[in-house]
Structure formats: C-alpha cells, structure tokens
Design an enzyme around this catalytic site. Structure first.
Site, mmCIF file in Angstrom:
data_model
loop_
_atom_site.group_PDB
_atom_site.id
_atom_site.type_symbol
_atom_site.label_atom_id
_atom_site.label_comp_id
_atom_site.label_asym_id
_atom_site.label_seq_id
_atom_site.Cartn_x
_atom_site.Cartn_y
_atom_site.Cartn_z
ATOM 1 N N ASP A 145 0.844 -1.182 0.000
ATOM 2 C CA ASP A 145 0.000 0.000 0.000
ATOM 3 C C ASP A 145 0.887 1.242 0.000
ATOM 4 O O ASP A 145 1.819 1.338 0.804
ATOM 5 C CB ASP A 145 -0.907 -0.025 1.231
ATOM 6 N N TYR A 147 1.172 5.700 -0.374
ATOM 7 C CA TYR A 147 0.750 6.845 0.448
ATOM 8 C C TYR A 147 1.018 8.058 -0.433
ATOM 9 O O TYR A 147 1.799 8.929 -0.078
ATOM 10 C CB TYR A 147 1.644 6.826 1.698
ATOM 11 N N HIS A 152 -3.611 14.117 1.135
ATOM 12 C CA HIS A 152 -3.837 13.219 2.272
ATOM 13 C C HIS A 152 -2.665 13.281 3.261
ATOM 14 O O HIS A 152 -2.868 13.423 4.477
ATOM 15 C CB HIS A 152 -4.032 11.783 1.776
ATOM 16 N N ARG A 161 0.938 16.007 13.478
ATOM 17 C CA ARG A 161 2.263 16.556 13.720
ATOM 18 C C ARG A 161 2.157 18.081 13.691
ATOM 19 O O ARG A 161 1.496 18.666 14.544
ATOM 20 C CB ARG A 161 3.276 15.988 12.710
ATOM 21 N N GLU A 218 -10.394 4.061 3.834
ATOM 22 C CA GLU A 218 -9.486 4.837 3.004
ATOM 23 C C GLU A 218 -9.879 4.568 1.560
ATOM 24 O O GLU A 218 -9.830 3.425 1.092
ATOM 25 C CB GLU A 218 -8.015 4.501 3.280
ATOM 26 N N GLU A 220 -9.219 4.263 -1.999
ATOM 27 C CA GLU A 220 -8.022 4.050 -2.803
ATOM 28 C C GLU A 220 -8.399 3.343 -4.101
ATOM 29 O O GLU A 220 -9.480 2.786 -4.239
ATOM 30 C CB GLU A 220 -7.001 3.167 -2.054
ATOM 31 N N ASP A 252 -9.124 0.570 2.102
ATOM 32 C CA ASP A 252 -8.133 0.184 3.104
ATOM 33 C C ASP A 252 -8.693 0.536 4.488
ATOM 34 O O ASP A 252 -8.317 1.521 5.108
ATOM 35 C CB ASP A 252 -6.838 0.950 2.812
ATOM 36 N N ARG A 256 -8.330 3.841 13.442
ATOM 37 C CA ARG A 256 -7.449 4.986 13.727
ATOM 38 C C ARG A 256 -6.883 4.992 15.135
ATOM 39 O O ARG A 256 -5.751 5.434 15.359
ATOM 40 C CB ARG A 256 -8.206 6.298 13.492
ATOM 41 N N GLN A 259 -4.255 2.338 15.321
ATOM 42 C CA GLN A 259 -3.124 2.804 14.519
ATOM 43 C C GLN A 259 -2.261 3.809 15.265
ATOM 44 O O GLN A 259 -1.040 3.717 15.273
ATOM 45 C CB GLN A 259 -3.666 3.431 13.218
ATOM 46 N N LYS A 272 -4.773 -2.148 10.283
ATOM 47 C CA LYS A 272 -5.062 -2.315 8.857
ATOM 48 C C LYS A 272 -5.279 -3.770 8.454
ATOM 49 O O LYS A 272 -5.941 -4.029 7.449
ATOM 50 C CB LYS A 272 -3.869 -1.800 8.028
ATOM 51 N N THR A 276 -9.187 -5.573 3.958
ATOM 52 C CA THR A 276 -9.039 -4.643 2.842
ATOM 53 C C THR A 276 -10.007 -5.140 1.773
ATOM 54 O O THR A 276 -9.974 -6.323 1.435
ATOM 55 C CB THR A 276 -7.597 -4.670 2.283
ATOM 56 N N THR A 369 -4.602 6.585 0.253
ATOM 57 C CA THR A 369 -5.840 7.356 0.317
ATOM 58 C C THR A 369 -5.825 8.491 -0.699
ATOM 59 O O THR A 369 -4.848 9.235 -0.776
ATOM 60 C CB THR A 369 -5.998 7.958 1.717
ATOM 61 N N GLU A 383 -10.094 12.632 7.750
ATOM 62 C CA GLU A 383 -9.906 13.954 7.175
ATOM 63 C C GLU A 383 -11.245 14.696 7.022
ATOM 64 O O GLU A 383 -11.335 15.882 7.300
ATOM 65 C CB GLU A 383 -9.233 13.842 5.800
#
Lengths: 436, 436
Positions: A145, A147, A152, A161, A218, A220, A252, A256, A259, A272, A276, A369, A383
């Site tokens: 997978d 990113y 995203h 962060r 997610e 995808e 996906d 959260r 995670q 995860k 899937t 995503t 999001e």
C-alpha cells in the site's frame, strides 16, 4: 486491420453492443470497458473467468469451448479460464489479455451476429450479473500500500504533527509505501468485522483492550501486477506500465485509534490487517487509455529512477457513500479524482523494485488514500471530520464522526467518456459489531 | 505404548540412530530432531519432502511408497510428500506431523532393521545431504516480522532517539510487528544482491541514488504457521502454540541507510524487501519441547489477551559468522540465545490475530532481531559496531563496520541436549555487488 487499430477500435466511443444494457450512458460496463473478473452462478458453482458487459457477464470458458474465443499463448489442457483466479490467464502476458479483449469487443459489438443469433449458446455464455456471485479476481501473492496523495499526507501531518511542516522530508522524494497483509484482502460485499485491539485513551496511563472506536475507510485504487520481475532486478519507470494488468477500487479499512498507538516505529499493523476490500472487476489499462492525463507537477523533480516522459495519471472520478443500517438512502460523503495523485503507479512500481524486490503476477498495489484539494474531496473520515471533530451530516438525519456498526460503505469510480463511462462497479462493505 | 509415550520416546536423549552420523554430539540432526524440508537431487530433480537425519535426508515419498510410512489423514491420489512445498502436508494437521515424526523415529532408531537391512530401498530412500539441493521448505502466503527483543529495541532507541527513553511507550504493551515482503524470502545459500536506493547523506540537502553503504544482517528465528485462523476470528494466547508447525533461522537483511531515510511514518520497506533468508529445515515444536524454558519476566503484566500460563521461551543457542570472500576462516561475530526474547511466539500470534486478521498454513513470522544483554550478543552489525563507530576485528585481519561485497554471513542455532544437540543447520548468504 492491424493489432493497433483493432485495439483503437475497442475504445471507439461510438461502438455499441447488442447487449443493450451496456449502451446506457450510466452503465459502468459498456463495450469500451470489458473488465475481467471471477464469478460463479446458481447453475454452475465452478469459479471461472468472466468479462462484464452491461448487466451481464460473458463466460470466457463457455465462449472458448464454443470456438468463439481463442487464447493465443494458452497450452493444451484445461481452459485457463476455468480457475478460481485470473492469475494463470494474466501470466500469459499482455498480448494475450489484449487479444482476448479485442475478440470480445468484436463479438459483443452491435451488428455481430455470431453469438447474438445463437440463442442456445447465448443462454449459457451470457449470465446476468444479478444471478452471479463475484469472487476475488486474483490470488494475491503480495499486497503493498502506498501513500501517494499529497493532500492526504498533508492533512494527516497537519492533524498529528505540525501544520507548518505537515509533509515529512522524505515525502516529496519517495513514493512512500509499506507492506500490507494479503490474507485479509476480500472482495466487495464481504462483511467486515470491527476489530478489537489496544487503545490508548488520553486519560489513562496504560492502554485498554476493546473494540475500535475510530473505524475508518481509506478511498483508494489498486493496480494488479500483470508481469513480475526477478529478485535482484528492477523495473524501469518508463516501462513500469507494461507490468500492470489493470486497476480496481480498494478500501483500506483503518482503525485509527489502534493505529495511533501501535504505528511507531514500524508502521500500521493491526490497524489495517483486519480487512481490505477490493472491487471484483479489474479494469485493464487498455480500457483506461482514453482517460490518461498529466500527473501533477512534481517539485523537486524526482531522482532519475523515478522519471518518465508523458502522461501517467488517469482521470477517474471517485465517490464514497455511507448508508446506515436500515436507512433508505446513502449519503455521498466524498467526491474526488484519481488524477490528483502526486506519485504515479509507474513511479510506485519503479520505486518498489529499485532495491531488487521481486513482484509477482497478481500482486496488489494500493494507491494510498486519494484526497483532493477540497474539504469534501478527502478520502477518509479522519480527514472529512478532522478526527471526529466535525461530524458529517447524513441524509437520514444522523451524523458520523467515524463508522458505526451496520454502516455500509461504498466506493464508486468511473472514467467519463463521451456518452458512456468506463466504470469500476462498486466496492462495498458493511460493518459487523466487534466480537465480545 | 500410547501416542503420548511414543512422542516422549522420540525425545529420549539415549535414543541412537543406525545412521551413525546422527550420533555425533556436534551433529545438528540427531534422531531427536527430525526436521522437515524440501529437497531434490542429481538423480531425481523432483522437489519432494524429506527429513534430515545425520548427514542424510530420509525421502518421505520413497518411504511412503515402500509402505514404511503412512500418512493418517492423507486422501487418495498423489503423495502429499511429492510437492514443491510442505504446505499440503502441514495442512493435514498436528496429529499427522506428529505421527510421521514418531514413525520416522522408530524406523531410524538403532536396532530397527526394517529399512536398515533393505539395502535397495535404503539406497533410494536415504540421500546424502551433500548430494542434495535444499529448497524453500514452504510456500509463504504471508510474512510478518516482529521486534520482540527488549535489548535490540533499547539499543536502536538509544542510538537513534533518546538513550534515557530508549523504549517507545508502546513497546512494553505490544509485541510490535509489521508486514514483511513474502516474495523475497529465499532459502539459505541464495546469493543476496546489495540493494540500490535513496540515501540521505548528512552533508546534502537532497537524497542521492546509489548502492547501500550500511548493509546489515538481523539475526532472527522464524516460526511457520501450521494451522491458520479464519478472518474475523482470533487465536487465544494459551492455544497459540497449537498453531505453530516449527521454527527456522531467519536473516532479515537490512539496508540501514535506506531504512533511516524511508521509514517514517509507515515503517521499513525497500530497506528490507530485497531479501530475507531462512534455513531450509523446519524444526518442529515437538522436537523443541525438551528445551522449553521460562520467558523473561514481563513488567507491566501484559493485557489479558497476551497472557499464558507456563513456559513459552526456548533455549536456542545462536551464532553469527562472517567470512570475507576468499578468507580462510569465518569470524564468529555474535553469540546469543533465543531465550532472551521478551515477547513469546504465542504472544506474537495472539496479538497478530486479535484484530481478526487471518493467518494461513505456511505463514512465516520472524522473531525480530535477537540481541542479548552482552555487547557481543547483539544480533546486528548496527548494534555490534554501534552504527559503524566501533568496527569489528576479523580473524583474517580485516575489520567490518557493515557488510562488504563478497562477505558470507552465516547464522547457526541449536538446542544443547545431554550428549546431542537439536540443531537448525545454517542460514547462509553471500553478498553480490549492487547493480550499476
């Protein structure tokens, strides 16, 4: 006509099928598409290869045994179509995929009477999708997978962060990816059990064990490797698309809260690996060719091994729908497009193999995503609701921060042509409550 | 004798074999071991199942067809031993593995004349290891790698983060693991190509592309799943060992410079996916039973789902040897023991599946780097040389910070019994130069 013009003819926007349902402008499976899958039906429980056309499935083994379809590089013995996955067919190579798709395009085209006028064969070789069960189209030896959506990665970085330095330093240099869990890739329609796991609550010193409280999707796409590479060798970026059989939609599913507690330093794992979901029809790169567009500008310019000339994005409209259990209507919670992706599939595959890592036929590579620039174009509830802070309003009056038990989540995707669309069908999963 | 005493008899330290090489106290494959593998030889290129005994391999298909070995739950048709992998045999279940091992222990025991006195059959059914090629013993549907040595996690945390808070907060709660790449797992003896990739040099703003400069090993063991679990279900910690077929040695080759640049936030990828080497013989949990010992005390006490009564570590001596190309002698660069591991295999499997993630027969689960408390018991060059700062002195006069081209790295492991040892054989790989 030569092979190239035959291929072009399969993409002709004016071509119609005598399977009339395929000519509906809102149908995902017009004659320009012809995606491959594995199905069985009530009369014949054998899993076998099929191609979607309108509201029907063309049974490739039935057509082959009737002499209407030839598989150029197939050996003697059983039909390569009578298998529980497409892997053996895909392994025959691109010339074969292309030839089969071209033959089907001719056979199903309006004006071609060969199958149309053979009522007995047609009744056997053209199965209504409503009467069929669709299975996982490939046996997946490896699932990776990526990113690759800048929006995203920026959203997640801002949330967890630093909004001012949301993108990590490596993100603009590397199509970041990680190994996923192939065993729990399931086909659309398979219910998904809410996972249990370790949750770290802010007011407690130690984690607690329990059901995920922040269950998410997610949005995808995924691509299926059609030609692998040997261990120790790599795939050049400019040749990478030759290794891709086709694309699917991919959800996906993500826990959260699990995670956030587990992912440092080795990445997401239990958050995860519980499931899937992919859509059952693999849309070939050939069918997507008319929808090729330029990828977003890349700055800084990638290192040499990640460069390719030309256009390598695809204009694929994408939607996410949420329907609570028993609700009359689903709510569309996101609308976005695959063309926003910063890193291309070719760059992903070139990066994946540059170390000498081998890939194999049937390998699944998720895009990551897919979030667009607008607030309603994000590819996850994380999001869309900004980690649950801004719940979504649903049509039935409810709200959602994250997914609740009984919710049915649907991904949809299509390329809009002139009077037709090349669609992916849907990628659906309903959430079952966690085990006690 | 009943089944339980039959099993006990296979572990009797005084039992000897009429295959005299098996009785050498330094031989890895005494009659107490009987590990399973897949081999072929010059006379018969068919890959098939075998069991190591002394310097020979017992050809299970040959013994079965001669009527000296019966496979209880095997159906009609081809022998389950005439396969490229052990998966079909393993899928028959623990009673079958155990029965086959018990039958072989009797057949090969000193005093048993059935095979010993049949020179013709013996010449066909007992192949010298020197004449055989060993292959990957299982087809690996999924590979997961854990990070379960407290000493290793502490060393890495001290080096790259904060020596005072070397262990991340989740480490003492979660048997941290991540998905590895199954496609590049190779059998001992396969040369390993030094990977290319992105390297971020301290004096440059952007990464450069080139050959890994900090190539490393990770000394690990791995276990092979013998019984899977269904998607959505989990394996209880107290029952997890029933799902384990056996163990191998595992070298999780690592490109430290690629890893350091790529691993945030989704974990190691290209730094690991280029190759993982495993030893060819799977030592069954039955054979390891006499070497069961208590795992280290766990503080805090794990959450309920990670608790199991009794002893779940194993006393397995481990060594790493490095031999430069053309050197006369290898240097032993590490000596440690599997018993140091903080998290047990049972806890790893319980954690892996607690989210409902399914496992399958043949899945490979790496222990994570096995480092002991002493400076010379670390399981990686990263730790042994403290990121290259303290190079190792080799017997031939050279030094090593990290691995150089042509170096041959060997892992060895064994359980020391009274007058015999249950060994794993070796796990060897030589490094080829990177592609230009």
């Amino acid at each position: 006509m030569n092979a190239s013009s035959d291929l072009q003819a399969t993409l002709d926007a004016s071509r119609k099928s005598w399977v009339e349902s395929a000519n509906d402008p809102s149908c995902d499976f017009p004659i320009q598409n012809l995606p491959f899958g594995i199905f069985s039906d009530g009369l014949n429980a054998t899993r076998r290869a099929g191609v979607a056309i309108g509201d029907c499935i063309a049974d490739l083994a039935a057509l082959e045994s009737a002499g209407l379809l030839t598989v150029p590089s197939s050996g003697a013995g059983d039909s390569v179509f009578v298998r529980d996955s497409l892997n053996d067919f895909i392994a025959l190579g691109r010339d074969t995929w292309r030839s089969v798709r071209i033959q089907l395009s001719k056979l199903l085209a309006r004006g071609n009477t060969t199958l149309h006028d053979d009522a007995e064969l047609r009744s056997r070789a053209l199965i209504r999708q409503a009467d069929a069960t669709l299975h996982l189209p490939v046996q997946i030896p490896g699932y990776t997978d990526f990113y690759s959506s800048k929006e995203h990665a920026t959203n997640v970085g801002s949330m967890f962060r630093d909004p001012k330095n949301a993108l990590l330093p490596n993100w603009l240099e590397i199509p970041i990816g990680y190994n996923g869990r192939a065993s729990s890739v399931v086909v659309s329609g398979t219910p998904v059990r809410r996972p249990n796991g370790q949750l770290k609550l802010p007011d407690q010193e130690r984690p607690v064990f329990g059901a995920c409280r922040k269950l998410d999707i997610e949005l995808e796409t995924g691509f299926i490797v059609g030609r692998g590479n040997a261990l120790g060798e790599s795939i050049k970026c400019g040749e990478a698309e030759d290794h891709i059989f086709g694309m699917v939609l991919l959800n996906d599913w993500s826990a959260r809260d699990i995670q956030q507690w587990e992912y440092v330093p080795l990445g997401p794992f239990n958050a995860k690996t519980f499931a899937t979901t992919i859509s059952p029809w693999i849309v070939t790169l050939d069918a997507l060719e008319p929808f090729r567009v330029a990828q977003p500008a890349q700055d800084p310019q990638p290192l040499d091994y990640l460069r390719h000339a030309g256009d390598h994005a695809f204009d694929i409209s994408l939607e996410v729908l949420l329907k609570p259990h028993g609700a009359k209507e689903a709510t569309t919670i996101s609308r976005t497009n695959f063309r926003h992706m910063y890193w291309t599939m070719a760059q992903q595959l070139a990066h994946h193999t540059v170390s000498g890592c081998n890939t194999r036929v049937g390998d699944l590579m998720g895009s990551g995503t897919i979030s667009g620039p607008a607030d309603d174009s994000f590819g996850s509830l994380l999001e869309l609701t900004w980690n649950g802070k801004n719940p979504l309003q649903l049509k039935d009056g409810g709200t959602r921060g994250f997914i609740e038990d009984g919710d049915e989540l649907t991904l949809a995707g299509w390329c809009q042509g002139d009077g037709y669309r090349v669609g992916f069908g849907t990628c659906v999963g309903e959430i079952l409550p966690a085990h006690k």
